[in-house]
Design a protein around this motif. Structure first.
Motif, PDB file in Angstrom:
ATOM      1  N   ALA A 168      72.996 -31.197  24.668  1.00  0.00           N
ATOM      2  CA  ALA A 168      73.753 -32.102  25.544  1.00  0.00           C
ATOM      3  C   ALA A 168      75.253 -32.015  25.309  1.00  0.00           C
ATOM      4  O   ALA A 168      76.039 -32.087  26.262  1.00  0.00           O
ATOM      5  N   TYR A 169      75.662 -31.859  24.059  1.00  0.00           N
ATOM      6  CA  TYR A 169      77.095 -31.875  23.749  1.00  0.00           C
ATOM      7  C   TYR A 169      77.791 -30.554  24.063  1.00  0.00           C
ATOM      8  O   TYR A 169      79.020 -30.472  24.001  1.00  0.00           O
ATOM      9  N   ARG A 170      77.008 -29.525  24.380  1.00  0.00           N
ATOM     10  CA  ARG A 170      77.628 -28.232  24.696  1.00  0.00           C
ATOM     11  C   ARG A 170      78.410 -28.288  25.994  1.00  0.00           C
ATOM     12  O   ARG A 170      79.240 -27.421  26.274  1.00  0.00           O
ATOM     13  N   THR A 171      78.144 -29.312  26.800  1.00  0.00           N
ATOM     14  CA  THR A 171      78.865 -29.426  28.073  1.00  0.00           C
ATOM     15  C   THR A 171      80.257 -30.017  27.902  1.00  0.00           C
ATOM     16  O   THR A 171      81.043 -30.024  28.853  1.00  0.00           O
ATOM     17  N   ALA A 172      80.567 -30.511  26.700  1.00  0.00           N
ATOM     18  CA  ALA A 172      81.891 -31.102  26.460  1.00  0.00           C
ATOM     19  C   ALA A 172      82.944 -29.998  26.485  1.00  0.00           C
ATOM     20  O   ALA A 172      82.927 -29.082  25.654  1.00  0.00           O
ATOM     21  N   LYS A 173      83.877 -30.096  27.422  1.00  0.00           N
ATOM     22  CA  LYS A 173      84.861 -29.024  27.574  1.00  0.00           C
ATOM     23  C   LYS A 173      85.991 -29.110  26.560  1.00  0.00           C
ATOM     24  O   LYS A 173      86.701 -28.146  26.337  1.00  0.00           O
ATOM     25  N   ASP A 174      86.160 -30.305  25.968  1.00  0.00           N
ATOM     26  CA  ASP A 174      87.207 -30.477  24.976  1.00  0.00           C
ATOM     27  C   ASP A 174      86.855 -31.651  24.069  1.00  0.00           C
ATOM     28  O   ASP A 174      85.841 -32.330  24.275  1.00  0.00           O
ATOM     29  N   LEU A 175      87.677 -31.913  23.057  1.00  0.00           N
ATOM     30  CA  LEU A 175      87.403 -32.977  22.093  1.00  0.00           C
ATOM     31  C   LEU A 175      87.430 -34.354  22.743  1.00  0.00           C
ATOM     32  O   LEU A 175      86.680 -35.251  22.345  1.00  0.00           O
ATOM     33  N   ALA A 176      88.283 -34.548  23.722  1.00  0.00           N
ATOM     34  CA  ALA A 176      88.351 -35.838  24.399  1.00  0.00           C
ATOM     35  C   ALA A 176      87.041 -36.124  25.130  1.00  0.00           C
ATOM     36  O   ALA A 176      86.515 -37.239  25.092  1.00  0.00           O
ATOM     37  N   ALA A 177      86.500 -35.111  25.800  1.00  0.00           N
ATOM     38  CA  ALA A 177      85.226 -35.280  26.498  1.00  0.00           C
ATOM     39  C   ALA A 177      84.093 -35.505  25.499  1.00  0.00           C
ATOM     40  O   ALA A 177      83.201 -36.332  25.729  1.00  0.00           O
ATOM     41  N   LEU A 178      84.131 -34.790  24.375  1.00  0.00           N
ATOM     42  CA  LEU A 178      83.117 -34.988  23.340  1.00  0.00           C
ATOM     43  C   LEU A 178      83.180 -36.414  22.797  1.00  0.00           C
ATOM     44  O   LEU A 178      82.140 -37.052  22.572  1.00  0.00           O
ATOM     45  N   ALA A 179      84.389 -36.927  22.608  1.00  0.00           N
ATOM     46  CA  ALA A 179      84.549 -38.300  22.105  1.00  0.00           C
ATOM     47  C   ALA A 179      83.906 -39.298  23.062  1.00  0.00           C
ATOM     48  O   ALA A 179      83.241 -40.246  22.622  1.00  0.00           O
ATOM     49  N   ASP A 180      84.082 -39.104  24.353  1.00  0.00           N
ATOM     50  CA  ASP A 180      83.481 -40.008  25.341  1.00  0.00           C
ATOM     51  C   ASP A 180      81.955 -39.952  25.278  1.00  0.00           C
ATOM     52  O   ASP A 180      81.276 -40.984  25.352  1.00  0.00           O
ATOM     53  N   MET A 181      81.404 -38.757  25.137  1.00  0.00           N
ATOM     54  CA  MET A 181      79.958 -38.602  25.062  1.00  0.00           C
ATOM     55  C   MET A 181      79.396 -39.239  23.798  1.00  0.00           C
ATOM     56  O   MET A 181      78.356 -39.901  23.820  1.00  0.00           O
ATOM     57  N   TYR A 220      89.851 -39.416  20.808  1.00  0.00           N
ATOM     58  CA  TYR A 220      90.612 -38.203  20.501  1.00  0.00           C
ATOM     59  C   TYR A 220      92.088 -38.531  20.362  1.00  0.00           C
ATOM     60  O   TYR A 220      92.613 -39.370  21.106  1.00  0.00           O
ATOM     61  N   ARG A 221      92.774 -37.904  19.416  1.00  0.00           N
ATOM     62  CA  ARG A 221      94.219 -38.062  19.291  1.00  0.00           C
ATOM     63  C   ARG A 221      94.871 -36.692  19.192  1.00  0.00           C
ATOM     64  O   ARG A 221      94.415 -35.830  18.429  1.00  0.00           O
ATOM     65  N   ALA A 222      95.941 -36.507  19.945  1.00  0.00           N
ATOM     66  CA  ALA A 222      96.599 -35.207  19.986  1.00  0.00           C
ATOM     67  C   ALA A 222      97.260 -34.864  18.656  1.00  0.00           C
ATOM     68  O   ALA A 222      97.199 -33.720  18.199  1.00  0.00           O
ATOM     69  N   THR A 223      97.895 -35.862  18.024  1.00  0.00           N
ATOM     70  CA  THR A 223      98.547 -35.610  16.744  1.00  0.00           C
ATOM     71  C   THR A 223      97.542 -35.762  15.605  1.00  0.00           C
ATOM     72  O   THR A 223      96.602 -36.547  15.701  1.00  0.00           O
ATOM     73  N   PRO A 224      97.713 -35.016  14.514  1.00  0.00           N
ATOM     74  CA  PRO A 224      96.732 -35.047  13.417  1.00  0.00           C
ATOM     75  C   PRO A 224      96.574 -36.436  12.811  1.00  0.00           C
ATOM     76  O   PRO A 224      97.537 -37.195  12.672  1.00  0.00           O
ATOM     77  N   ILE A 225      95.341 -36.763  12.446  1.00  0.00           N
ATOM     78  CA  ILE A 225      95.007 -38.036  11.824  1.00  0.00           C
ATOM     79  C   ILE A 225      94.868 -37.811  10.326  1.00  0.00           C
ATOM     80  O   ILE A 225      94.145 -36.895   9.906  1.00  0.00           O
ATOM     81  N   PRO A 226      95.536 -38.592   9.480  1.00  0.00           N
ATOM     82  CA  PRO A 226      95.414 -38.384   8.031  1.00  0.00           C
ATOM     83  C   PRO A 226      93.998 -38.682   7.559  1.00  0.00           C
ATOM     84  O   PRO A 226      93.304 -39.523   8.145  1.00  0.00           O
ATOM     85  N   PRO A 227      93.566 -38.019   6.499  1.00  0.00           N
ATOM     86  CA  PRO A 227      92.212 -38.269   5.974  1.00  0.00           C
ATOM     87  C   PRO A 227      92.065 -39.707   5.507  1.00  0.00           C
ATOM     88  O   PRO A 227      93.036 -40.363   5.124  1.00  0.00           O
ATOM     89  N   ASP A 228      90.831 -40.227   5.551  1.00  0.00           N
ATOM     90  CA  ASP A 228      90.549 -41.539   4.992  1.00  0.00           C
ATOM     91  C   ASP A 228      90.861 -41.517   3.502  1.00  0.00           C
ATOM     92  O   ASP A 228      90.623 -40.513   2.822  1.00  0.00           O
ATOM     93  N   THR A 229      91.384 -42.622   3.007  1.00  0.00           N
ATOM     94  CA  THR A 229      91.644 -42.762   1.582  1.00  0.00           C
ATOM     95  C   THR A 229      90.418 -43.349   0.915  1.00  0.00           C
ATOM     96  O   THR A 229      90.019 -44.470   1.228  1.00  0.00           O
ATOM     97  N   ASP A 230      89.812 -42.575   0.008  1.00  0.00           N
ATOM     98  CA  ASP A 230      88.604 -43.047  -0.687  1.00  0.00           C
ATOM     99  C   ASP A 230      87.590 -43.566   0.324  1.00  0.00           C
ATOM    100  O   ASP A 230      87.072 -44.673   0.194  1.00  0.00           O
TER     101      ASP A 230
END
Length: 348
Positions: A66-79, A97-107
Motif C-alpha cells: 500500500a505504501y509503495r504508491t506514496a510519491k514522496d515523504l509528505a504523501a507517505l506521512a498522510d498515509m 513531513y518537514r523540509a528542513t532537517p529535524i534534530p534527533p530525539d534526546t534520549d
C-alpha cells in the motif's frame, strides 16, 4: 516529566513543520520510517494493546504494498497518519513531513528539549503573541478573550497574566476557544487560577511511563488580580476546539464554573510529544490520558458537549445574550439596567 512533553496539542507543534518542499521516498527509506514509527508507538503510546494493533496494521499495509504508491515523504506521512488513527480513532496521532532537517530525539525524547530548542520554541510563541488574538470589553462590561492556543506556560505566563488582568474587573467573561487547537495543561491550569477563589483540583494526567498520575490544580496566588470565583463565565466552542482547549472547557463544565456555548468539540484527550522518525518526518504520539477528578473520565472521542448548543458562528452573540440576561438580574441601578436592556435588544 518535562512540560514540553505534556502538551495536549497537535496543530501548533506541527505548525513549523511546513511542507514547502517534497522529498522522494525509496524502498529503504520507507521501510526504515515504518520500522522506526512502529517501535516508537510500541514504546510510547498510552494504550499498549492498541499500540500492538497499530503496529500490526502498519506492517500489514507495508506487506500489501500500500505504501509503495506514496510519491514522496509528505504523501507517505498522510498515509501513515490515516493508518495510525484507524485502529484507535485517536486524532492526536499523526505524522508530518518537514523540509528542513529535524534534530534527533534526546534520549528518546525522555529528557525534554535542549536549551536551544526551548529558546527557538519560545521565540516561535512570541512571534505569535502567544496566540492571544484579542482582549476587549464588550458593551455591558463583559470581558472577551480570543485565545488560539494554550502556549507553553514557562514562556507565556507573563502574557497570560496580562491578558487575565485586563478582564479582571469586567462583570462577566467570554472565553472564545472556537479556533483553539490545544496546548500546555500547565497553561490551562495557570489561566484557570484566575477564575477560582480557592485552590481547585482541575484534572489528572495518567502517564504510561512509570504508570503514574500527575495532578493539576489552580494556584492560590497569581500575579495581579483574579477575575473571581462567582462572576459568570461563558466558553465558546466549535468542532475545531481541540485537546488542551477541550480540557479547559471540560474542567469548567465539570466544576460548574463555566457555561459552554457552541458546538461539540473535536474529542482529543491524550497528551504526548513529537518524536523524529526520519530526518524529515516527525510523529506526535500520545503518552498519557486525562482523568477528570469529578467524572473519572474525559472527552476522548466524544468531545465536550456544550450546555447551550448553537452553530459556532452564533456562539458569541448567544453568549452575550446569556451574559446580559444574567446581569439584568442584579443591575447596579436603573441606568445600568437600561444600558443592559438596550444592548440585549440590539443583539436580537
Amino acid at each position: 516529566m518535562h512540560p514540553m512533553r505534556t502538551l495536549l496539542l497537535l496543530p501548533l507543534l506541527f505548525a513549523s513543520l511546513a511542507c514547502d518542499a517534497r522529498a522522494e521516498v525509496d524502498e529503504t527509506t520507507r521501510k526504515a520510517v515504518i520500522a522506526e514509527l512502529g517501535a516508537k508507538v510500541s514504546d510510547i503510546y498510552v494504550f499498549p494493546d492498541k499500540a500492538r494493533q497499530i503496529v500490526e496494521r502498519l506492517n500489514a499495509r507495508e506487506q500489501s504494498g500500500a505504501y509503495r504508491t506514496a510519491k514522496d515523504l509528505a504523501a507517505l506521512a498522510d498515509m501513515l497518519t490515516e493508518d495510525l488513527r484507524q485502529p484507535t480513532g485517536d486524532k492526536h496521532l499523526g505524522v508530518r513531513y518537514r523540509a528542513t532537517p529535524i534534530p534527533p530525539d534526546t534520549d528518546s525524547g525522555k529528557s525534554g528539549p535542549t536549551p536551544e530548542q526551548e529558546r527557538q520554541f519560545g521565540a516561535f510563541l512570541k512571534s505569535r503573541n502567544y496566540d492571544i488574538r484579542k482582549v476587549e470589553t464588550l458593551p455591558g462590561n463583559i470581558g472577551y478573550i480570543d485565545l488560539r492556543s494554550f502556549p507553553q506556560a514557562s514562556a507565556a505566563k507573563p502574557a497570560l497574566s496580562a491578558m487575565m488582568n485586563l478582564v479582571a474587573d469586567t462583570d462577566a467573561l467570554i472565553v472564545d476557544l472556537r479556533h483553539n487547537s490545544g496546548g500546555d495543561p500547565h497553561a490551562v491550569a495557570f489561566m484557570s487560577s484566575y477564575l477560582f477563589d480557592k485552590r481547585t483540583h482541575l484534572n489528572d494526567m495518567y502517564w504510561r511511563e512509570g504508570g503514574r498520575t500527575e495532578a493539576y490544580w489552580t494556584e492560590e496566588d497569581v500575579p495581579g488580580k483574579k477575575f473571581g470565583g462567582t462572576k459568570k463565565i461563558y466558553v465558546l466552542t466549535s468542532k475545531n476546539t481541540f485537546s488542551g482547549a477541550e480540557e479547559f472547557s471540560y474542567n469548567l463544565q465539570q466544576l460548574r464554573r463555566g457555561v459552554i456555548v457552541g458546538e461539540t468539540t473535536g474529542g482529543g484527550a491524550h497528551p504526548g510529544a513529537v518524536h523524529r522518525v526520519h530526518q524529515h518526518m516527525a510523529t506526535f504520539i500520545p503518552a498519557g490520558r486525562a482523568i477528570n477528578p469529578i467524572s473519572k473520565t474525559n472527552w476522548e472521542g466524544s468531545g465536550v458537549v456544550p450546555d447551550v448548543k448553537v452553530d459556532a458562528e452564533d456562539a458569541l452573540r448567544t453568549a452575550e445574550r446569556l451574559a446580559l440576561t444574567e446581569l439584568l438580574k442584579s443591575p447596579a441601578n436603573e441606568g445600568h439596567a437600561q444600558r443592559l436592556r438596550q444592548r440585549l435588544e440590539a443583539l436580537k
